[in-house]
Write a protein that holds these residues in place. Structure first.
Motif, PDB file in Angstrom:
ATOM      1  N   ALA A 111       0.833  -1.204   0.000  1.00  0.00           N
ATOM      2  CA  ALA A 111       0.000   0.000   0.000  1.00  0.00           C
ATOM      3  C   ALA A 111       0.866   1.251   0.000  1.00  0.00           C
ATOM      4  N   SER A 112       1.970   1.216   0.744  1.00  0.00           N
ATOM      5  CA  SER A 112       2.871   2.370   0.760  1.00  0.00           C
ATOM      6  C   SER A 112       3.550   2.553  -0.590  1.00  0.00           C
ATOM      7  N   LEU A 113       3.881   1.451  -1.252  1.00  0.00           N
ATOM      8  CA  LEU A 113       4.442   1.552  -2.602  1.00  0.00           C
ATOM      9  C   LEU A 113       3.438   2.220  -3.531  1.00  0.00           C
ATOM     10  N   GLY A 114       2.187   1.773  -3.455  1.00  0.00           N
ATOM     11  CA  GLY A 114       1.154   2.350  -4.302  1.00  0.00           C
ATOM     12  C   GLY A 114       0.976   3.837  -4.054  1.00  0.00           C
ATOM     13  N   ARG A 115       0.929   4.219  -2.775  1.00  0.00           N
ATOM     14  CA  ARG A 115       0.764   5.637  -2.458  1.00  0.00           C
ATOM     15  C   ARG A 115       1.972   6.448  -2.912  1.00  0.00           C
ATOM     16  N   VAL A 173      13.130  -5.808  -2.517  1.00  0.00           N
ATOM     17  CA  VAL A 173      12.392  -4.540  -2.610  1.00  0.00           C
ATOM     18  C   VAL A 173      12.598  -3.920  -3.988  1.00  0.00           C
ATOM     19  N   GLN A 174      13.832  -3.894  -4.427  1.00  0.00           N
ATOM     20  CA  GLN A 174      14.138  -3.313  -5.735  1.00  0.00           C
ATOM     21  C   GLN A 174      13.470  -4.099  -6.845  1.00  0.00           C
ATOM     22  N   SER A 175      13.459  -5.432  -6.724  1.00  0.00           N
ATOM     23  CA  SER A 175      12.829  -6.275  -7.739  1.00  0.00           C
ATOM     24  C   SER A 175      11.327  -6.016  -7.810  1.00  0.00           C
ATOM     25  N   GLN A 176      10.689  -5.832  -6.646  1.00  0.00           N
ATOM     26  CA  GLN A 176       9.254  -5.549  -6.635  1.00  0.00           C
ATOM     27  C   GLN A 176       8.951  -4.213  -7.306  1.00  0.00           C
ATOM     28  N   LEU A 177       9.762  -3.220  -7.010  1.00  0.00           N
ATOM     29  CA  LEU A 177       9.568  -1.916  -7.639  1.00  0.00           C
ATOM     30  C   LEU A 177       9.739  -2.030  -9.148  1.00  0.00           C
ATOM     31  N   ARG A 178      10.769  -2.743  -9.592  1.00  0.00           N
ATOM     32  CA  ARG A 178      11.033  -2.869 -11.029  1.00  0.00           C
ATOM     33  C   ARG A 178       9.902  -3.596 -11.732  1.00  0.00           C
ATOM     34  N   ASP A 179       9.400  -4.670 -11.122  1.00  0.00           N
ATOM     35  CA  ASP A 179       8.284  -5.405 -11.725  1.00  0.00           C
ATOM     36  C   ASP A 179       7.036  -4.531 -11.809  1.00  0.00           C
ATOM     37  N   PHE A 180       6.813  -3.735 -10.764  1.00  0.00           N
ATOM     38  CA  PHE A 180       5.668  -2.834 -10.744  1.00  0.00           C
ATOM     39  C   PHE A 180       5.743  -1.846 -11.906  1.00  0.00           C
ATOM     40  N   ILE A 181       6.914  -1.261 -12.097  1.00  0.00           N
ATOM     41  CA  ILE A 181       7.100  -0.289 -13.179  1.00  0.00           C
ATOM     42  C   ILE A 181       7.014  -0.969 -14.543  1.00  0.00           C
ATOM     43  N   ARG A 182       7.610  -2.145 -14.656  1.00  0.00           N
ATOM     44  CA  ARG A 182       7.606  -2.817 -15.959  1.00  0.00           C
ATOM     45  C   ARG A 182       6.192  -3.188 -16.392  1.00  0.00           C
ATOM     46  N   ASN A 183       5.334  -3.541 -15.440  1.00  0.00           N
ATOM     47  CA  ASN A 183       3.949  -3.843 -15.800  1.00  0.00           C
ATOM     48  C   ASN A 183       3.291  -2.633 -16.455  1.00  0.00           C
ATOM     49  N   GLY A 184       3.538  -1.448 -15.892  1.00  0.00           N
ATOM     50  CA  GLY A 184       2.974  -0.233 -16.479  1.00  0.00           C
ATOM     51  C   GLY A 184       3.544   0.057 -17.849  1.00  0.00           C
ATOM     52  N   VAL A 185       4.851  -0.088 -18.010  1.00  0.00           N
ATOM     53  CA  VAL A 185       5.495   0.162 -19.303  1.00  0.00           C
ATOM     54  C   VAL A 185       5.009  -0.837 -20.345  1.00  0.00           C
ATOM     55  N   SER A 186       4.890  -2.113 -19.949  1.00  0.00           N
ATOM     56  CA  SER A 186       4.453  -3.150 -20.886  1.00  0.00           C
ATOM     57  C   SER A 186       3.045  -2.882 -21.398  1.00  0.00           C
ATOM     58  N   ASP A 187       2.140  -2.493 -20.483  1.00  0.00           N
ATOM     59  CA  ASP A 187       0.767  -2.192 -20.906  1.00  0.00           C
ATOM     60  C   ASP A 187       0.746  -0.989 -21.853  1.00  0.00           C
ATOM     61  N   GLU A 203       4.307   8.837 -21.314  1.00  0.00           N
ATOM     62  CA  GLU A 203       3.133   9.465 -20.708  1.00  0.00           C
ATOM     63  C   GLU A 203       2.101   8.424 -20.303  1.00  0.00           C
ATOM     64  N   ARG A 204       1.849   7.467 -21.178  1.00  0.00           N
ATOM     65  CA  ARG A 204       0.885   6.422 -20.839  1.00  0.00           C
ATOM     66  C   ARG A 204       1.367   5.571 -19.680  1.00  0.00           C
ATOM     67  N   ALA A 205       2.660   5.278 -19.672  1.00  0.00           N
ATOM     68  CA  ALA A 205       3.205   4.447 -18.599  1.00  0.00           C
ATOM     69  C   ALA A 205       3.000   5.121 -17.243  1.00  0.00           C
ATOM     70  N   PHE A 206       3.269   6.415 -17.156  1.00  0.00           N
ATOM     71  CA  PHE A 206       3.069   7.109 -15.889  1.00  0.00           C
ATOM     72  C   PHE A 206       1.591   7.151 -15.510  1.00  0.00           C
ATOM     73  N   GLY A 207       0.718   7.305 -16.487  1.00  0.00           N
ATOM     74  CA  GLY A 207      -0.711   7.270 -16.187  1.00  0.00           C
ATOM     75  C   GLY A 207      -1.149   5.924 -15.646  1.00  0.00           C
ATOM     76  N   ILE A 208      -0.639   4.853 -16.254  1.00  0.00           N
ATOM     77  CA  ILE A 208      -0.959   3.501 -15.785  1.00  0.00           C
ATOM     78  C   ILE A 208      -0.377   3.259 -14.399  1.00  0.00           C
ATOM     79  N   LEU A 209       0.847   3.735 -14.170  1.00  0.00           N
ATOM     80  CA  LEU A 209       1.474   3.556 -12.858  1.00  0.00           C
ATOM     81  C   LEU A 209       0.680   4.277 -11.772  1.00  0.00           C
ATOM     82  N   GLN A 210       0.131   5.435 -12.082  1.00  0.00           N
ATOM     83  CA  GLN A 210      -0.702   6.127 -11.099  1.00  0.00           C
ATOM     84  C   GLN A 210      -1.942   5.298 -10.786  1.00  0.00           C
ATOM     85  N   THR A 211      -2.559   4.716 -11.813  1.00  0.00           N
ATOM     86  CA  THR A 211      -3.740   3.885 -11.607  1.00  0.00           C
ATOM     87  C   THR A 211      -3.395   2.633 -10.807  1.00  0.00           C
ATOM     88  N   LEU A 212      -2.299   1.973 -11.160  1.00  0.00           N
ATOM     89  CA  LEU A 212      -1.866   0.794 -10.419  1.00  0.00           C
ATOM     90  C   LEU A 212      -1.546   1.140  -8.971  1.00  0.00           C
TER      91      LEU A 212
END
Length: 295
Positions: free
Chosen positions: A89-93, A239-253, A279-288
């Protein structure tokens, strides 16, 4: 993440998008090549008298942003890192707040990726040329034909100064670090032959680059505790791997959607395509991020 620990992050008063940060990370506001030097005398064609010099053009000084805009995302990011990755939840926020509040929205966040956008466009443009004409011709156009036939990691190392020139600022350092980490990833994924690069592998190369670039930008801005907060190095890597996977999901979409809209990418559309991805990746990351925060 060499850059993430070398810089303490920008001050809160730093403008959302610095005046010097163009799409390629270069200084803006340069005079036209055909214009006379600032302060040079000019003559009225109807009179031999010399007119007084025109006042020099000055770049507008950006208005300082909210001085506390990084505080909440940094605090949330530190809590996520300190939890060893369990506090999603803190990562998301942290990520959502970084995009919406610290950066001023997805478009502004993408504009902060100045040098990485330019480097990403050069990387994708080169890969597009490889697909169209073959690796040898693509390298010859850059006077690098001596790299033809070499393993892809050697070719990319030879391309480093072209893809990521002038690593003198933090922004340029982020772009270069992302490219080097992408080269390392390719060897672990078994992508070794540039001549045999498929369209899907081409997408993977750019996806990895954009992921590393966004990760490094975010860590420099709000993630300075990413490595130091966990006491166990293995936990820090998790921790770093989780952050990277989180970002990559947004970039991939973002990349998948953009490819569906532009299946046949041409050189003249590369820059626009890359800007759209960020731009789309950052928008998706905000939603995620909002979704993680609500769980």
């Amino acid at each position: 993440m060499g850059t993430s620990t070398a810089y303490g992050g920008p001050g809160g008063g730093t403008p959302l998008v610095p005046s010097w940060l163009g799409s390629d990370g270069d200084a803006g506001g340069l005079a036209s090549p055909s214009a006379p030097p600032a302060g040079a005398p000019t003559k009225d064609p109807a009179s031999p008298a010399t007119l007084p010099p025109a006042p020099p053009t000055r770049l507008a000084i950006p208005t300082p942003a909210d001085g506390s805009r990084f505080t909440a995302p940094r605090s949330n990011f530190t809590r996520f890192a300190g939890s060893g990755g369990s506090d999603r939840a803190s990562l998301g926020r942290a990520v959502s707040g970084y995009v919406s509040k610290s950066s001023g929205g997805a478009r502004q966040a993408a504009q902060r990726m100045g040098a990485s956008r330019g480097s990403g466009a050069r990387l994708l443009g080169f890969l597009t040329d490889v697909q169209a004409r073959g690796a040898t011709e693509a390298l010859r156009s850059l006077d690098l034909e001596g790299l033809a036939g070499r393993p892809i990691d050697e070719v990319f190392m030879g391309l480093a100064d072209y893809i990521c020139p002038n690593a003198g600022t933090v922004d340029e350092g982020i772009a270069r670090e992302a490219f080097i980490e992408t080269i390392v990833d390719l060897s672990t994924l078994g992508v070794t032959d540039l001549d045999a690069l498929s369209p899907d592998q081409m997408q993977t190369v750019f996806e990895l680059y954009a992921t590393h670039a966004i990760e490094a930008r975010l860590c420099n801005d709000i993630g300075t505790k990413l490595v130091t907060a966990p006491t166990d190095p293995l936990i820090a890597l998790r921790v770093q791997s989780q952050l990277r996977d989180f970002i990559r999901n947004g970039v991939s979409d973002a990349l998948t959607a953009a490819r569906a809209e532009t299946p046949n990418l041409t050189q003249d559309r590369v820059h626009t395509f890359v800007d759209t991805i960020y731009e789309r990746a950052f928008g998706i990351l905000q939603t995620l991020g909002d979704a993680e925060a609500d769980q």
